[in-house]
Write an enzyme that holds these catalytic residues in place. Structure first.
Site, mmCIF file in Angstrom:
data_model
loop_
_atom_site.group_PDB
_atom_site.id
_atom_site.type_symbol
_atom_site.label_atom_id
_atom_site.label_comp_id
_atom_site.label_asym_id
_atom_site.label_seq_id
_atom_site.Cartn_x
_atom_site.Cartn_y
_atom_site.Cartn_z
ATOM 1 N N ASP A 63 0.800 -1.233 -0.027
ATOM 2 C CA ASP A 63 -0.085 -0.093 -0.027
ATOM 3 C C ASP A 63 1.151 1.183 0.201
ATOM 4 O OD1 ASP A 63 -1.527 2.303 0.729
ATOM 5 O OD2 ASP A 63 -2.777 0.895 2.161
ATOM 6 N N SER A 140 -0.277 11.677 -16.130
ATOM 7 C CA SER A 140 -1.434 12.006 -16.768
ATOM 8 C C SER A 140 -1.583 13.288 -17.525
ATOM 9 C CB SER A 140 -2.694 11.939 -15.488
ATOM 10 O OG SER A 140 -4.016 12.419 -16.227
ATOM 11 N N TYR A 153 -7.081 16.341 -8.110
ATOM 12 C CA TYR A 153 -6.506 15.449 -9.024
ATOM 13 C C TYR A 153 -5.363 16.160 -9.775
ATOM 14 C CZ TYR A 153 -5.368 11.658 -12.496
ATOM 15 O OH TYR A 153 -4.844 10.829 -13.252
ATOM 16 N N LYS A 157 -1.338 15.388 -9.750
ATOM 17 C CA LYS A 157 -0.367 14.853 -11.015
ATOM 18 C C LYS A 157 0.660 15.775 -11.291
ATOM 19 C CE LYS A 157 -2.077 10.691 -11.578
ATOM 20 N NZ LYS A 157 -1.097 9.366 -11.478
HETATM 21 P P1 NAD Z 1 -7.141 1.563 -11.883
HETATM 22 O O1 NAD Z 1 -8.203 2.009 -10.844
HETATM 23 O O2 NAD Z 1 -7.679 0.168 -12.804
HETATM 24 O O3 NAD Z 1 -5.708 1.171 -11.164
HETATM 25 C C1 NAD Z 1 -5.347 2.191 -10.312
HETATM 26 C C2 NAD Z 1 -4.672 0.847 -9.288
HETATM 27 O O4 NAD Z 1 -3.906 1.559 -8.184
HETATM 28 C C3 NAD Z 1 -5.769 0.228 -8.701
HETATM 29 O O5 NAD Z 1 -4.976 -1.271 -8.857
HETATM 30 C C4 NAD Z 1 -5.662 0.393 -7.190
HETATM 31 O O6 NAD Z 1 -6.121 -0.688 -6.372
HETATM 32 C C5 NAD Z 1 -4.197 1.025 -6.863
HETATM 33 N N1 NAD Z 1 -4.260 1.710 -5.696
HETATM 34 C C6 NAD Z 1 -5.207 2.860 -5.118
HETATM 35 N N2 NAD Z 1 -4.541 3.214 -4.119
HETATM 36 C C7 NAD Z 1 -3.544 2.437 -3.714
HETATM 37 C C8 NAD Z 1 -2.659 2.249 -2.729
HETATM 38 N N3 NAD Z 1 -2.772 3.249 -1.688
HETATM 39 N N4 NAD Z 1 -1.448 1.577 -2.800
HETATM 40 C C9 NAD Z 1 -1.387 0.781 -3.711
HETATM 41 N N5 NAD Z 1 -2.238 0.670 -4.703
HETATM 42 C C10 NAD Z 1 -2.982 1.698 -4.986
HETATM 43 O O7 NAD Z 1 -6.660 2.734 -12.936
HETATM 44 P P2 NAD Z 1 -5.523 2.858 -13.981
HETATM 45 O O8 NAD Z 1 -5.999 3.780 -14.894
HETATM 46 O O9 NAD Z 1 -4.812 1.742 -14.121
HETATM 47 O O10 NAD Z 1 -4.547 3.908 -13.068
HETATM 48 C C11 NAD Z 1 -3.142 3.661 -13.069
HETATM 49 C C12 NAD Z 1 -2.620 5.043 -13.201
HETATM 50 O O11 NAD Z 1 -3.024 5.811 -14.487
HETATM 51 C C13 NAD Z 1 -2.934 6.092 -11.901
HETATM 52 O O12 NAD Z 1 -1.792 6.699 -11.406
HETATM 53 C C14 NAD Z 1 -3.873 7.043 -12.742
HETATM 54 O O13 NAD Z 1 -3.775 8.080 -12.237
HETATM 55 C C15 NAD Z 1 -3.274 7.084 -14.159
HETATM 56 N N6 NAD Z 1 -3.940 7.347 -15.297
HETATM 57 C C16 NAD Z 1 -5.159 7.068 -15.538
HETATM 58 C C17 NAD Z 1 -5.757 7.390 -16.611
HETATM 59 C C18 NAD Z 1 -7.215 6.585 -17.100
HETATM 60 O O14 NAD Z 1 -7.806 7.300 -17.785
HETATM 61 N N7 NAD Z 1 -7.595 5.486 -16.618
HETATM 62 C C19 NAD Z 1 -5.467 8.520 -17.239
HETATM 63 C C20 NAD Z 1 -4.370 9.345 -16.921
HETATM 64 C C21 NAD Z 1 -3.720 8.637 -15.854
#
Ligand code: NAD
Length: 288
Positions: A63, A140, A153, A157
């Site tokens: 975590d 992001s 957010y 970022k």
């Molecule tokens: P997702 O929600 O599927 O994955 C995020 C993961 O982070 C999850 O597995 C969640 O359990 C984990 N997480 C959250 N809090 C946590 C903690 N305290 N300790 C450990 N793990 C933790 O979404 P995703 O899109 O795969 O996100 C991954 C990254 O991509 C993030 O940093 C997000 O900001 C970035 N992102 C996503 C998007 C999008 O549109 N999906 C766009 C830009 C950036």
């Protein structure tokens, strides 16, 4: 050369896909430590890797808000080193700024910003000693330009951009490469997992009608963008691979070139353009 990779946030989305892809590499180049906050969610990852991953994939509990769990994860890496650290864990948050509670504000910074910093802090000294290593961070477009109703957010970022850019200057002297993989919308659990102030939430009582109307428009815009323009995690993995395989990786990689930020020194062009994109559609004004 075996490359030891540690990835955060692997129970879903980008982290899961990257872990599966690297662990399934036919040449077995990577030993992947896929970490997740909640080990009850490991089934999905296990189902995605075919049978031949016994020696290339280890799932660890970690975590990013809990320093002890980061240290425990580090101690269970049998190779005693991480060559490629992927800080991917993150959460989203949407809603009018004045409706966000102190706990929610601290929560997002705790995961997205401090979680990323803590993870880097834990693994950096070893990389510096060995004068080698790679830091990859899921960035992001919301870390490069502002988005309405995403103030916190974006703040988290943008701050990560500052951390990475600052480190990149220093870490050149240690042959450690820092890269941000800047994503637009991606089809993951992000929208399901994000904390969102719902249009009828009690925290909105203090928010004026005009803001609520614009928030409704923003939510519609957002869902249509995700429906029409979101990338698949496999596309993001390809960009990760480009950065991992490059001998001299860039600081920033953009996963979707159609979304490059519009920038002018005084900011006015971006603000006008984004406002038009998000708020130009005419939906009937609803009363909350
Ligand atoms: P997702 O929600 O599927 O994955 C995020 C993961 O982070 C999850 O597995 C969640 O359990 C984990 N997480 C959250 N809090 C946590 C903690 N305290 N300790 C450990 N793990 C933790 O979404 P995703 O899109 O795969 O996100 C991954 C990254 O991509 C993030 O940093 C997000 O900001 C970035 N992102 C996503 C998007 C999008 O549109 N999906 C766009 C830009 C950036």
């Amino acid at each position: 050369d075996l490359k030891v990779v540690l990835i955060t946030g692997c129970s879903s989305g980008i982290g899961l896909s990257l872990a599966v892809h690297l662990a399934s590499d036919p040449s077995k180049t990577y030993k992947v430590y896929a970490s997740m906050r909640n080990m009850d969610k490991k089934q999905r990852l296990l189902e995605c890797v075919s049978g031949h991953h016994k020696d290339t994939l280890v799932i660890l509990q970690m975590d990013v808000t809990d320093q002890q769990s980061i240290h425990r994860a580090k101690d269970s890496i049998t190779e005693g080193r991480v060559d490629i650290l992927v800080c991917n864990a993150g959460i989203g948050l949407m809603g009018p700024l004045e409706a966000q509670s102190e706990d929610v504000m601290r929560g997002i910074l705790e995961v997205n910003l401090l979680g990323t910093i803590r993870t880097i802090q834990t693994f950096l000294p070893d990389m510096k000693r060995r004068k080698s290593g790679r830091l990859l961070v899921t960035g992001s477009m919301g870390g490069l330009h502002g988005l309405p109703f995403n103030e916190l957010y974006c703040a988290s970022k943008f701050a990560v951009e500052g951390v990475c850019e600052s480190l990149a200057i220093l870490l050149q002297h240690f042959s450690i490469h820092v890269s941000l993989i800047e994503c637009g919308p991606v089809n993951t659990d992000f929208l399901v997992n994000l904390q969102r102030v719902e249009p009828r939430d009690s925290s909105l009582v203090e928010v004026d009608d005009h803001t609520l109307h614009l928030y409704e428009m923003y939510l519609q815009h957002c869902s249509s963008v995700f429906q029409n323009a979101a990338q698949d995690t496999e596309d993001i993995v390809q960009v990760y691979l480009e950065a991992i395989q490059s001998p001299r990786p860039f600081l920033r990689y953009y996963t979707n070139h159609g979304l490059l930020p519009i920038s002018t020194p005084d900011g006015s062009q971006y603000i006008t353009a984004m406002s038009k994109i998000i708020f130009s559609s005419t939906i009937p004004k609803v009363r909350f």
